[in-house]
Design an enzyme around this catalytic site. Structure first.
Site, PDB file in Angstrom:
ATOM      1  N   ASN A 262    -108.531  36.925 -35.237  1.00 36.50           N
ATOM      2  CA  ASN A 262    -109.000  37.907 -34.262  1.00 36.50           C
ATOM      3  C   ASN A 262    -107.913  38.909 -33.902  1.00 36.50           C
ATOM      4  OD1 ASN A 262    -111.798  37.652 -32.796  1.00 36.50           O
ATOM      5  ND2 ASN A 262    -111.237  35.614 -33.493  1.00 36.50           N
TER       6      ASN A 262
ATOM      7  N   ASP B 196    -107.566  34.580 -42.454  1.00 31.66           N
ATOM      8  CA  ASP B 196    -107.179  33.413 -43.250  1.00 31.66           C
ATOM      9  C   ASP B 196    -106.702  33.746 -44.658  1.00 31.66           C
ATOM     10  OD1 ASP B 196    -108.034  32.063 -41.037  1.00 31.66           O
ATOM     11  OD2 ASP B 196    -109.677  30.999 -42.015  1.00 31.66           O
TER      12      ASP B 196
ATOM     13  N   CYS C 197    -114.408  27.359 -36.295  1.00 26.26           N
ATOM     14  CA  CYS C 197    -113.753  26.286 -35.534  1.00 26.26           C
ATOM     15  C   CYS C 197    -114.759  25.479 -34.735  1.00 26.26           C
ATOM     16  CB  CYS C 197    -112.738  26.860 -34.554  1.00 26.26           C
ATOM     17  SG  CYS C 197    -111.974  28.383 -35.073  1.00 26.26           S
TER      18      CYS C 197
END
Lengths: 485, 485
Positions: free
Chosen positions: B339, B317, B75
């Site tokens: 996470n 993901d 990110c």
């Protein structure tokens, strides 16, 4: 409660309709009169909301305000005094003229001095002309607000000693600042107002001393978190004196305040600002025999009706509110509650239905770049309520650690032992810290456990949060503490 | 599923303990092996959490990562490319060496190329030496992440066309930026990554064109809110082309990308950035016959165990997650979920107990000074789920209107008709807008109605909020819409 009815004299006698049953769900055809005492947040929100629901033909609305302003932001006064906000007019959300244009008969500088519940009327005193008038009501809203605590100390009324409750107070303080050449300010009190005024005086270039009776600033926090505030204030150049009871204000030969004295010491002051907090202003209500709670505020039901009275509502700083976490009433003077109360009262007066479920004790503040937030119970509140609890304190940042301007913050969380139910959260940190408390406020209102909080789907992107939001980090640690026993 | 057991050859054969029952609640005395596929957020969180719960004598942990980095923030790549974040090392939360120091056997640049579920082993390929190894496992964690969508367009693999999924991608893009003299960048896609990359390219001094297949940027918002994003981007000097399907990347004589072509037009480009989104990387899992959902992700139960498999977990993901509002699975690639998955997997693998209840679809982002947030259902999601709903859109500010730097924001709220249950919130505005969505995220997770939200006790002080928080203003308007029918 409604035995007989003696209409008042003067202006209103002629236009008062005959007495009839008040049924909020069916709009009576005859014109009723709503009287509102207090022209600030709660009172004028109630009036405005009632006006939205009822036409002037259905409901006459008369609002009495003893001061010179309506609908002003008392919370904004420290920022006006400090120069962050330009002018007084910025703090007025809606002027008397604007209210009048909306069909609310606002009587400015007119103080209500008595309630005649039997006669369904209020006595008002025009502060300029001296005229005394009785005004009849069908429905009454009491929104008399709060008055600042002003301990009866020697010198407390000396020139140079200022409170900051009203716009007039703010203007008086600014006038004094303009005339004062010295640069030493002593702020008495280290709660929200005390801290905000300390910031304001710093902004105005003063050397600031804060004299505080508690062991650390912000006694609405646990002392361990208050000490972090203390350290940050010290780093800002503020002298913070804790555990100090002010005994008197010393005055000079000119009669002006020259120092603040405690048992131990004297703190020279060119100006003294009182930021000790407020109490509900319920003089009228007490005299009329309305129910008053342990904290001095009017007691209402959830529709904000004064308990036991069909046609009297009360809201804002003059009432007590139910603390949903503590399970008891508290007094919390806060504009956001006052506005909500007003809307709820207005809806109910206007024939609708709304309730104020209570509060969880959320408050946010800042002093310079330090943000402070709390909600729910402190350790001592939890103990007082008989709860066993665990605590977790974590350090984190407002943004991803690698993102520029990631501000440090400390989050302390209390959870009930065994059940893991969230009991309270306190946050201290830099930009982006305070409003994170809102997540805890919703969690408290909905009875979440800290274990349930761990996986809340909070917004994540590097400019806004670490990958684990600080509140979730605290919840995770608290959940482990709950598991451990 | 556990019929027989053929241990792999090579290094691991000797140290694999005999097969035994896996009982997460009782720690077996014999040493087990956990194999983790994927060394980023989900995989390494799982490994780390398992390591905290089990000593190396109890549990050997082997993690395979085909790339050159562990535990990095994908990110953060747009901010590194844009120069907001200094260096690649900032984005690495924990290096392979740090993981090894904690007793996790990380095998870098080693790609797992097959799963042998019957044999309880994985085949890995050392990308540098070419060595192929089989490694047995007692418990397996699949955290293979996502791969960027790269449509099979002519020219898509030309030099000058860049994705931004991995740190290697980011480095390659930065290398290209250094060599590129032209100043025209075309970003394909106007979702989170597209917008973040548009900001990055603006920061690098490029003229930016964003080519977007939807009717407005940010198709995770309703189009009316997306149009506000469009207008703000245009005001930033970005050319935004909506409703445009890219048909090919045109290349120059040197083979490099020179323009992006749609049906209608060509957009000259010195550099092309693909920000079209990602798909779950489940090649291995599919080949092994593991359950895959409608969106291409692995299906797990709430403990993040792959459905039907006792000893295989998956997270991050590469999995689908339960959307608690929509009531169905979705694929959401987001580091914060990864996470959490990792922690939950690690706790379960390590003999504890934890579950991931699902998501409500919260996401926040920004482009320059415009903040964007969403949670829950859009109008089209609500319709697709058969729900009738009302909407309310309000304008407000992040601070009291009179406080400096009060940022405008627009809040759109969806509530179910009749029940008033909150269905979704979208926020677009300046500083202080995005993280307000967290209140709605908690409200969605707990099933609050908009009427219940109106009186939430959110933090109020002039530097942090108007007296009515913008989310509450929206809730109030939505509640009125619910009442109206």
């Amino acid at each position: 409660m409604r035995v007989g009815r003696a209409r008042g004299a003067g202006e209103v006698a002629g236009r008062t309709p005959p007495r009839r049953s008040v049924s909020p769900m069916s709009a009576p055809k005859q014109r009723e009169r709503l009287v509102v005492i207090g022209g600030d947040a709660a009172g004028m929100s109630a009036a405005s909301q009632a006006r939205r629901m009822r036409t002037p033909d259905e409901l006459e609305i008369v609002a009495f305000e003893r001061g010179g302003f309506t609908s002003f932001s008392a919370c904004g006064i420290p920022y006006w005094v400090g120069g962050t906000v330009d002018g007084l007019e910025d703090l007025v959300a809606r002027s008397p003229e604007e209210h009048r244009a909306r069909g609310i008969d606002v009587r400015m500088r007119t103080e209500v001095t008595a309630l005649d519940l039997t006669g369904h009327r209020v006595r008002s005193h025009d502060l300029d002309s001296g005229t005394v008038t009785w005004t009849g009501y069908d429905r009454l809203v009491i929104a008399t607000g709060a008055r600042p605590i002003r301990p009866p100390l020697p010198g407390i009324d000396a020139p140079g000693v200022h409170g900051v409750q009203t716009l007039d107070d703010g203007q008086a303080l600014l006038d004094t600042l303009r005339k004062t050449t010295g640069r030493r300010a002593v702020v008495v009190g280290a709660g929200y107002i005390g801290l905000e005024m300390a910031e304001a005086m710093l902004h105005r270039g003063y050397e600031v001393t804060v004299v505080n009776s508690a062991v650390a600033p912000m006694s609405t926090l646990d002392p361990d978190m208050g000490r972090l505030v203390h350290d940050a204030m010290t780093a800002m150049g503020i002298r913070v004196v804790n555990d100090a009871e002010v005994t008197k204000i010393l005055t000079g030969e000119d009669g002006r305040a020259r120092a603040v004295a405690t048992d131990d010491a004297e703190y020279p002051a060119d100006i003294v600002v009182l930021g000790i907090g407020v109490r509900p202003e319920t003089t009228l209500a007490r005299a009329a025999g309305l129910p008053i709670g342990d904290h001095g505020g009017l007691l209402t039901d959830l529709s904000m009706r004064v308990r036991g009275y069909e046609d009297i509502w009360a809201g804002g700083d003059c009432v007590e509110v139910l603390d949903l976490v503590a399970g008891r009433e508290r007094h919390i003077a806060l504009g956001t509650h006052a506005n909500k109360h007003g809307q709820i009262i207005g809806a109910n007066v206007g024939g609708g239905y709304a309730t104020f479920p209570g509060v969880v004790g959320t408050a946010v503040s800042k002093i310079c770049d330090l943000e402070i937030a709390r909600t729910g119970l402190r350790e001592k509140d939890a103990r007082a309520s008989g709860r066993q609890y665990v605590t977790a304190t974590v350090e984190s940042t407002s943004r991803a650690g690698y993102y520029p301007d990631a501000g440090r913050m400390t989050v302390k969380m209390l959870a009930e032992r065994r059940t893991g139910r969230l009991l309270g959260v306190q946050i201290i940190g830099r930009e982006g810290a305070a409003k994170r408390v809102d997540v805890a406020a919703v969690a408290l209102a909905t009875g979440l456990s800290v274990e349930q909080m761990v996986n809340l789907d909070l917004g994540y992107a590097p400019p806004f949060s670490p990958v684990w939001d600080p509140v979730l980090v605290a919840a995770r640690k608290a959940a482990r503490a709950v598991q451990a026993g």
